[in-house]
Scaffold this motif. Structure first.
Motif: not given
Length: 146
Positions: A10-19, A28-30
């Protein structure tokens, strides 16, 4: 308060970048036996003198995290596009992330990361093999949830 578990599903990993103009994107799709792993980080520098006295001092540290994706993961394109954009601009783009682990009731705020290591294509064996991507984070802050 719910009891803590060691569930990773049930872990979630959210990634972002303003640059990079990357909106918050859920990875997803580990791989089957690996999703993400963070290396240990030294918190002190020590030296034992010839007289047996231990000296120690705080040192700044960064955190290396390996993300392992299946070769057919739709999240793989995040890293492919990031590397292509960095190559075109001849610079690095900073990343931010949030990992939620509801099972153990912790969230982690990841800041000022850079993609340090990139797998450009999967290894082909009997089937295509998982791919790894390493991000070096400047800060990792744990936050209790629940």
């Amino acid at each position: 308060m719910a009891e803590r578990t060691i569930t990773a599903a049930d872990a979630t990993f959210v990634i972002s970048s303003a640059d990079f103009a990357l909106a918050a994107t859920i990875l997803e799709g580990y791989a089957a036996d690996a999703a993400f792993a963070t290396d240990n980080a030294d918190t002190a520098e020590t030296s034992l003198g010839v007289d047996g006295k231990l000296s120690a001092g705080w040192v700044p540290r960064s955190y290396n995290q390996t993300i392992t994706l299946q070769p057919d993961s739709i999240s793989r394109s995040v890293f492919d596009l990031l590397v292509s954009a960095q190559d075109a601009a001849r610079t690095v783009f900073r990343l931010n992330g949030v990992i939620n682990l509801p099972g153990n009731q912790f969230s982690y705020s990841l800041s000022r990361g850079v993609l340090k290591n990139y797998t450009s294509m999967p290894n082909a064996q009997r089937v295509l093999q998982p791919m790894t991507f390493v991000i070096e984070w400047e800060k990792v802050l744990p936050v209790p949830i629940g």
